[in-house]
Design an enzyme around this catalytic site. Structure first.
Site, PDB file in Angstrom:
ATOM      1  N   SER A 153       4.601  66.130  49.299  1.00 56.06           N
ATOM      2  CA  SER A 153       5.540  66.776  48.366  1.00 56.06           C
ATOM      3  C   SER A 153       5.146  68.243  48.284  1.00 56.06           C
ATOM      4  CB  SER A 153       5.538  66.070  47.014  1.00 56.06           C
ATOM      5  OG  SER A 153       4.274  66.186  46.391  1.00 56.06           O
ATOM      6  N   TYR A 167      14.342  73.819  45.871  1.00 53.21           N
ATOM      7  CA  TYR A 167      13.144  73.292  46.531  1.00 53.21           C
ATOM      8  C   TYR A 167      12.299  72.516  45.512  1.00 53.21           C
ATOM      9  CZ  TYR A 167       8.789  73.206  49.245  1.00 53.21           C
ATOM     10  OH  TYR A 167       7.646  72.794  49.916  1.00 53.21           O
ATOM     11  N   LYS A 171      11.421  68.460  45.518  1.00 51.01           N
ATOM     12  CA  LYS A 171      10.048  67.954  45.603  1.00 51.01           C
ATOM     13  C   LYS A 171       9.658  67.138  44.365  1.00 51.01           C
ATOM     14  CE  LYS A 171       8.872  69.426  49.674  1.00 51.01           C
ATOM     15  NZ  LYS A 171       8.417  68.513  50.744  1.00 51.01           N
TER      16      LYS A 171
HETATM   17  N1  LIG Z   1       3.599  75.642  53.775  1.00 55.51           N
HETATM   18  C1  LIG Z   1       3.387  75.424  52.492  1.00 55.51           C
HETATM   19  O1  LIG Z   1       2.834  76.290  51.787  1.00 55.51           O
HETATM   20  C2  LIG Z   1       3.786  74.130  51.853  1.00 55.51           C
HETATM   21  C3  LIG Z   1       3.381  73.901  50.538  1.00 55.51           C
HETATM   22  C4  LIG Z   1       3.725  72.710  49.915  1.00 55.51           C
HETATM   23  C5  LIG Z   1       4.448  71.763  50.599  1.00 55.51           C
HETATM   24  N2  LIG Z   1       4.842  71.987  51.879  1.00 55.51           N
HETATM   25  C6  LIG Z   1       5.618  70.940  52.538  1.00 55.51           C
HETATM   26  O2  LIG Z   1       4.955  70.515  53.706  1.00 55.51           O
HETATM   27  C7  LIG Z   1       5.895  70.068  54.669  1.00 55.51           C
HETATM   28  C8  LIG Z   1       5.666  70.805  55.982  1.00 55.51           C
HETATM   29  O3  LIG Z   1       5.793  72.187  55.731  1.00 55.51           O
HETATM   30  P1  LIG Z   1       5.345  73.325  56.757  1.00 55.51           P
HETATM   31  O4  LIG Z   1       4.852  74.446  55.940  1.00 55.51           O
HETATM   32  O5  LIG Z   1       4.506  72.752  57.820  1.00 55.51           O
HETATM   33  O6  LIG Z   1       6.803  73.731  57.336  1.00 55.51           O
HETATM   34  P2  LIG Z   1       7.229  74.291  58.749  1.00 55.51           P
HETATM   35  O7  LIG Z   1       8.585  74.868  58.533  1.00 55.51           O
HETATM   36  O8  LIG Z   1       6.163  75.144  59.326  1.00 55.51           O
HETATM   37  O9  LIG Z   1       7.351  72.967  59.645  1.00 55.51           O
HETATM   38  C9  LIG Z   1       8.274  71.967  59.327  1.00 55.51           C
HETATM   39  C10 LIG Z   1       8.583  71.117  60.544  1.00 55.51           C
HETATM   40  O10 LIG Z   1       9.565  70.143  60.136  1.00 55.51           O
HETATM   41  C11 LIG Z   1      10.643  70.150  61.063  1.00 55.51           C
HETATM   42  N3  LIG Z   1      11.878  69.767  60.394  1.00 55.51           N
HETATM   43  C12 LIG Z   1      12.639  70.519  59.556  1.00 55.51           C
HETATM   44  N4  LIG Z   1      13.723  69.831  59.170  1.00 55.51           N
HETATM   45  C13 LIG Z   1      13.656  68.623  59.760  1.00 55.51           C
HETATM   46  C14 LIG Z   1      14.490  67.495  59.750  1.00 55.51           C
HETATM   47  N5  LIG Z   1      15.654  67.478  59.080  1.00 55.51           N
HETATM   48  N6  LIG Z   1      14.129  66.402  60.461  1.00 55.51           N
HETATM   49  C15 LIG Z   1      12.979  66.426  61.189  1.00 55.51           C
HETATM   50  N7  LIG Z   1      12.148  67.470  61.236  1.00 55.51           N
HETATM   51  C16 LIG Z   1      12.486  68.566  60.542  1.00 55.51           C
HETATM   52  C17 LIG Z   1      10.685  71.572  61.597  1.00 55.51           C
HETATM   53  O11 LIG Z   1      11.373  71.657  62.836  1.00 55.51           O
HETATM   54  C18 LIG Z   1       9.212  71.918  61.681  1.00 55.51           C
HETATM   55  O12 LIG Z   1       8.645  71.530  62.909  1.00 55.51           O
HETATM   56  C19 LIG Z   1       7.278  70.331  54.061  1.00 55.51           C
HETATM   57  O13 LIG Z   1       7.754  69.144  53.460  1.00 55.51           O
HETATM   58  C20 LIG Z   1       6.991  71.376  53.000  1.00 55.51           C
HETATM   59  O14 LIG Z   1       7.937  71.345  51.962  1.00 55.51           O
HETATM   60  C21 LIG Z   1       4.536  73.161  52.516  1.00 55.51           C
END
Ligand SMILES: NC(=O)c1ccc[n+]([C@@H]2O[C@H](COP(=O)([O-])OP(=O)(O)OC[C@H]3O[C@@H](n4cnc5c(N)ncnc54)[C@H](O)[C@@H]3O)[C@@H](O)[C@H]2O)c1
Length: 263
Positions: A153, A167, A171
């Site tokens: 999340s 967003y 979440k």
């Molecule tokens: N980066 C942060 O600071 C952070 C913080 C809290 C939570 N998150 C969560 O962690 C998870 C991963 O984030 P991240 O930072 O690695 O993001 P990112 O954008 O770097 O990578 C996300 C990946 O998911 C894929 N993707 C997107 N939509 C999709 C779909 N509909 N079906 C299948 N694949 C899909 C993308 O192509 C990408 O490869 C997300 O759920 C994000 O909300 C990230």
């Protein structure tokens, strides 16, 4: 049936999903990496770079093209996984998106709200429903199996950001989905966990890197550094291999101490 346990990771092509794939591979899992972006001809980045990396760790890696917001793709993910490995031990619901443009909640559009809820929330919910039913069947046939489900999340499940309310709302809903599945699936021995990352250095946070660099430098994050995908991956690996086996419903925050309320 595959000898090693098998983990499906959504959004495995980069960022946190990539970090999770690598840590699970190091810990003896074979991986099904799902991503909406699928470029077999290209192994410098994306799913096929992750595949090469994971293979070097002696793990098998099945790349699957899938959009978690499409219910048809859920069947495809399941079928390709079972055809190749015959088992599912872990589902990591990691795929998620941020708003294309940050807008104040007073200006937020219904289109952006629908997009985020469709991917982050609805897609995650129904993919989990499909895989959980499969896990339940597997457990009934083979009670030795102890599958689990892990939701990625965000601290945004609780923290307010007025410029990306959709967003935060998506979440917060994921957090409740995790809790309800944890409750529902205990009778089958399927544990469910929620992992809440804080500020992690990935493609998602690239557009706001300077803003977050400054916040971190000013001490907004008590541990005074960016989080990295491997920080999240290591926590997921501990959960996936059963180190928290008596803690279904557990929420783990990976945020460098942002959970500490300070005066
Ligand atoms: N980066 C942060 O600071 C952070 C913080 C809290 C939570 N998150 C969560 O962690 C998870 C991963 O984030 P991240 O930072 O690695 O993001 P990112 O954008 O770097 O990578 C996300 C990946 O998911 C894929 N993707 C997107 N939509 C999709 C779909 N509909 N079906 C299948 N694949 C899909 C993308 O192509 C990408 O490869 C997300 O759920 C994000 O909300 C990230």
């Amino acid at each position: 049936m595959n000898n090693k346990p098998v983990a499906i990771i959504t959004g495995a092509g980069q960022g946190i999903g990539r970090g999770i794939a690598i840590e699970l591979a190091k810990n003896g899992f074979d991986i099904v990496g799902v991503d909406v972006i699928f470029k077999p001809e290209f192994d410098q980045a994306g799913l096929f770079e992750v595949k090469e990396h994971v293979k070097e760790l002696d793990a098998d890696f099945l790349p699957v093209q899938g959009d978690i917001s499409s219910l048809d793709d859920h069947e495809k993910i399941l079928k390709e996984t079972l055809d190749k490995f015959g088992r599912i031990d872990v589902l990591v619901n990691n795929a998620g998106v941020a708003p294309e443009k940050r807008m104040d909640i007073l200006e937020m559009t219904p289109e952006s709200f629908d997009r985020l809820l469709s991917i982050n929330t609805r897609g995650t919910l129904f993919l989990t429903q499909r895989i959980a039913n499969q896990m339940k069947e597997h457990v009934e046939e083979n009670p030795v199996l102890e599958p689990c489900i892990i939701f990625i999340s965000s601290i945004s499940a609780e923290v307010s950001s007025t410029s990306r309310a959709e967003y935060c709302i998506s979440k917060a809903a994921v957090s409740q989905i995790a809790r309800i599945f944890a409750d529902r699936l205990t009778e089958y021995g399927i544990n469910v966990y929620e992992v809440r990352p804080g500020i992690i250095k990935t493609g998602m946070t690239a557009p706001v890197r300077e803003k977050y660099d400054k916040l971190i430098e000013e001490g907004f994050v008590p541990q005074k550094r960016w989080g990295f995908p491997e920080d999240v991956g290591k926590a997921v690996a501990a959960l996936a291999q059963g180190d928290f086996g008596y803690s279904t419903g557990l929420v783990v925050e990976i945020s460098g101490g942002m959970n500490i309320r300070r005066l």
